[in-house]
Design a protein around this motif. Structure first.
Motif, PDB file in Angstrom:
ATOM      1  N   SER B  15       0.854  -1.191   0.000  1.00  0.00           N
ATOM      2  CA  SER B  15       0.000   0.000   0.000  1.00  0.00           C
ATOM      3  C   SER B  15       0.887   1.236   0.000  1.00  0.00           C
ATOM      4  CB  SER B  15      -0.914  -0.002   1.209  1.00  0.00           C
ATOM      5  OG  SER B  15      -0.246   0.446   2.342  1.00  0.00           O
ATOM      6  N   ALA B  33      -8.520   2.682 -12.823  1.00  0.00           N
ATOM      7  CA  ALA B  33      -9.069   1.357 -13.113  1.00  0.00           C
ATOM      8  C   ALA B  33      -9.865   1.381 -14.404  1.00  0.00           C
ATOM      9  CB  ALA B  33      -9.949   0.901 -11.957  1.00  0.00           C
ATOM     10  N   THR B  56     -14.243  -9.440 -12.726  1.00  0.00           N
ATOM     11  CA  THR B  56     -12.998  -8.873 -13.249  1.00  0.00           C
ATOM     12  C   THR B  56     -12.883  -7.405 -12.854  1.00  0.00           C
ATOM     13  OG1 THR B  56     -13.792 -10.063 -15.201  1.00  0.00           O
ATOM     14  CG2 THR B  56     -11.574  -9.066 -15.308  1.00  0.00           C
ATOM     15  N   LYS B  59     -12.412  -6.923  -9.084  1.00  0.00           N
ATOM     16  CA  LYS B  59     -11.028  -7.217  -8.675  1.00  0.00           C
ATOM     17  C   LYS B  59     -10.109  -6.084  -9.076  1.00  0.00           C
ATOM     18  CE  LYS B  59     -10.757 -11.948  -7.568  1.00  0.00           C
ATOM     19  NZ  LYS B  59     -11.637 -12.712  -8.495  1.00  0.00           N
ATOM     20  N   ALA B  60     -10.271  -5.634 -10.311  1.00  0.00           N
ATOM     21  CA  ALA B  60      -9.403  -4.570 -10.807  1.00  0.00           C
ATOM     22  C   ALA B  60      -9.503  -3.341  -9.906  1.00  0.00           C
ATOM     23  CB  ALA B  60      -9.805  -4.215 -12.237  1.00  0.00           C
ATOM     24  N   ARG B  62     -10.595  -3.092  -6.839  1.00  0.00           N
ATOM     25  CA  ARG B  62     -10.044  -3.356  -5.515  1.00  0.00           C
ATOM     26  C   ARG B  62      -8.522  -3.277  -5.547  1.00  0.00           C
ATOM     27  NH1 ARG B  62     -14.893  -5.968  -3.281  1.00  0.00           N
ATOM     28  NH2 ARG B  62     -14.621  -4.854  -1.322  1.00  0.00           N
ATOM     29  N   GLN B  63      -7.970  -3.830  -6.593  1.00  0.00           N
ATOM     30  CA  GLN B  63      -6.514  -3.844  -6.712  1.00  0.00           C
ATOM     31  C   GLN B  63      -5.966  -2.415  -6.768  1.00  0.00           C
ATOM     32  OE1 GLN B  63      -4.482  -6.569  -6.571  1.00  0.00           O
ATOM     33  NE2 GLN B  63      -3.003  -4.907  -6.332  1.00  0.00           N
ATOM     34  N   VAL B  64      -6.551  -1.645  -7.645  1.00  0.00           N
ATOM     35  CA  VAL B  64      -6.106  -0.260  -7.778  1.00  0.00           C
ATOM     36  C   VAL B  64      -6.249   0.479  -6.454  1.00  0.00           C
ATOM     37  CG1 VAL B  64      -6.563   1.940  -8.888  1.00  0.00           C
ATOM     38  CG2 VAL B  64      -6.674  -0.164 -10.214  1.00  0.00           C
ATOM     39  N   ALA B  66      -6.227  -0.680  -3.485  1.00  0.00           N
ATOM     40  CA  ALA B  66      -5.189  -1.133  -2.569  1.00  0.00           C
ATOM     41  C   ALA B  66      -3.849  -0.509  -2.949  1.00  0.00           C
ATOM     42  CB  ALA B  66      -5.103  -2.654  -2.590  1.00  0.00           C
ATOM     43  N   ASP B  67      -3.551  -0.562  -4.213  1.00  0.00           N
ATOM     44  CA  ASP B  67      -2.274  -0.006  -4.679  1.00  0.00           C
ATOM     45  C   ASP B  67      -2.123   1.455  -4.279  1.00  0.00           C
ATOM     46  OD1 ASP B  67      -1.745  -2.396  -5.777  1.00  0.00           O
ATOM     47  OD2 ASP B  67      -1.967  -1.788  -7.875  1.00  0.00           O
TER      48      ASP B  67
END
Lengths: 390, 390
Positions: B15, B33, B56, B59-60, B62-64, B66-67
């Motif tokens: 993070s 995203a 998809t 997830k994308a 959420r990933q962004v 988090a990043d």
DNA sequence: TTGAAAGCGCTAACAG
DNA sequence: CTGTTAGCGCTTTCAA
């Protein structure tokens, strides 16, 4: 069915309660006063002069606002101003008077400036501390005072770097660049250790707080200093315990007594540990200070009314809290009225980082220390209730 | 100038910290995203199913998020949802362990539900309490737990009527319709008074807390009950003091001893008062319980290690706090998991309003009570550490 | 001296 | 399955 003589208590403040679930907004006020929201806003924010609003309008708006019991929504305000007026305070256990007092000072110190304190209790767990930090960050606190659990500082440093001012108190960290305030634990420990040593104690058991925490390490250091100066070394086996709790003090004491029957004194790193220790000693039939001397840190209001009043080094908790608050406010560019913030590193001798404030402690000599047991001298505790500041 | 072997600690959590002063917003996340803010919002709020967002995309997003270390701004959220996630807690003195414990229970109880506690310390002053109420109201707290100073309730009632749920604890008010939780002070007082009376005490001095507060009145009532049942009346001149403080206890004790030299026992309405009393007694050379018996309310962790362990009626503070929290949450229509909220008025005998919860206390008999002095019996305190619940 | 309007960051209809 | 849009209540340019 109401009593005959019932007079409706006609709210002398003149502030009517808004209809339930229908809070009065600036728009309402503006409408009722026959002006635009902008004017209403300006009138109520003391910007009348600046915008040359006619005194009449201003008065009118103020009147309506009062009548309606208007209170600007701080959340709308926060969103617009990007200032929440919230300060986060995270402590390991708010029911501990030490931390409660610190929280109190912060609360009192910032309240007048319109800030409020968001409280978090980490239950002595870094993981929870972490979660609370996130939670408070999401709530847009403008700054964070944390008394950390004491073992991990990464998340705090990162947070501070990300732009949210963090100041830590009490369980500070080694060589970290976060502004920190703490008692001068090394000097405090040295002083309290000296009263043991002066009486002739050499076999001193240490009831440690969380080993990795800086206060524990520093207090141990102070004790070591004193021992060295007196020309002896501490046995490394004379250290037990790993928490700032009563249970830890109890267990550690039993452990130490088993490890070294020669031990004549106990150096407890906090009051709860000392209390636990006293229970353990009582169970084994030891009298204090006849059979075992004991010193500790911190005080509590009834300390002098105990069976064996403890000789302790007491921290200036309110000072600690006020100092922390001042540091906090300075980082927020708010000038804290109380007094100018003194420069960091009050205590000269240590390699204090550029942002570590140390506050002096006070030694309170009471009657928990006597000469070592083998002499059997009962009337050894000479100086009682003598106070020395350093 | 950095040490040669310095490795950049590459944040294992993945993070990243947002750029200072440039917090990452939902818009950023959405952009990165490649979706709209609404989709991002839905994905992050667990509404993926409801809106049938493709796994998809979810997830994308959420990933962004988090990043980027995204954290939704609670203030924007509050504005939109009209729910701040804030609970106000106002106490007379947070450094008092009693109130600190209550605050703690509230904090622990609501934290898991996403609420945070806004703390206010009224310093035992109704005026400040008032101001804090306003301040917290402006901050849009969703509910308020207040341990009032205890003399005035109008502002609280009005507030509650205006739609902000208020629950009061400890210093509750007579015949008021605000949900209240308190200890069963009458029964507690009766029980603790009885240990005095059973030993033969008739001249009992009362160290009162704030006279107008219900706890003080109720405890006095309990004492009166006990006296009546034993067939005697309390002398009205045997009441002194008007605060829940040590100073008050000290002054009141001196006053009472002067007023009635025949007094053989003291009924202290709180521990601090009892402590003050003990100091006063010590100064006059009185020994406890030989020359004066004393009972009090509430306990503290080291009570049994005192010179004269007090016989007290102890309140179940955590219970009090948990109950208050439960009531609070119920008013917010949040189901508090711990356990179902019991019906109000736990104690049967009094005309309990529909919203008064009473929690039982425990009698702790220690050694501060003996038979009245004129017999001069030193070894009178028979039952020690005996516990009775009622 | 005052208003109109934009927008803080987010959610929730209401369309597609 | 996803985007557009309209605000929540407030402050603040920018225009009158």
């Amino acid at each position: 069915m109401k009593p005959p003589n019932h007079r409706t208590p006609d709210t002398p403040q003149g502030s009517a309660s808004p209809a339930p679930g229908h809070p009065v907004t600036l728009k309402n006020v503006a409408a009722r006063a026959g002006v635009s929201v902008s004017t209403a806003s300006r009138a109520l924010n003391g910007q009348a002069r600046k915008y040359r609003i006619s005194p009449t309008t201003e008065k009118a708006v103020r009147q309506v606002a009062a009548d309606l019991g208007f209170q600007a929504s701080q959340v709308a305000r926060s969103l617009r101003l990007k200032r929440s007026g919230l300060i986060g305070v995270i402590v390991p256990d708010i029911s501990n008077p030490f931390f409660a007092s610190i929280a109190r000072e912060v609360s009192l110190g910032v309240e007048a400036l319109g800030f409020s304190v968001l409280l978090g209790d980490s239950r002595e767990e870094t993981e929870i501390e972490q979660r609370l930090v996130d939670q408070l960050r999401a709530k847009q606190v403008e700054a964070l005072l944390v008394c950390p659990v004491g073992v991990e500082s990464d998340h705090l440093v990162k947070l501070d770097r990300s732009g949210l001012p963090v100041v830590v108190a009490d369980r500070v960290f080694d060589g970290i660049e976060l502004p920190s305030v703490t008692s001068d634990n090394r000097a405090a420990a040295r002083a309290v250790a000296e009263v043991l040593i002066e009486q002739g104690h050499r076999k001193i058991g240490v009831l440690s707080g969380i080993r990795d925490s800086l206060p524990a390490k520093t207090r141990l250091q102070g004790l070591t200093d004193a021992a060295e100066q007196a020309g002896f070394n501490l046995d490394s086996s004379s250290l037990a315990g790993n928490a700032f709790t009563e249970q830890s003090g109890y267990d550690a004491t039993l452990e130490l007594m088993d490890r070294d029957p020669e031990m004549t004194a106990i150096f407890a790193m906090c009051t709860p540990a000392a209390i636990g220790s006293m229970r353990a000693l009582a169970e084994r039939g030891y009298a204090i200070p006849r059979d075992m001397s004991i010193v500790a840190f911190d005080d509590h209001p009834f300390a002098d009314l105990m069976k064996t009043p403890l000789t302790v080094s007491v921290q200036d908790i309110p000072r600690l809290g006020q100092l922390a608050t001042a540091v906090l406010l300075k980082r927020l560019d708010v000038d804290s009225s109380p007094q100018a913030l003194p420069p960091p590193g009050t205590s000269a001798d240590s390699p204090s980082s550029a942002s570590l404030w140390k506050v002096p402690t006070t030694l309170l000599q009471r009657s928990s220390v006597a000469v070592p047991r083998h002499k059997g001298d009962r009337a050894a505790s000479s100086r009682v209730q003598q106070t020395r500041s350093f």
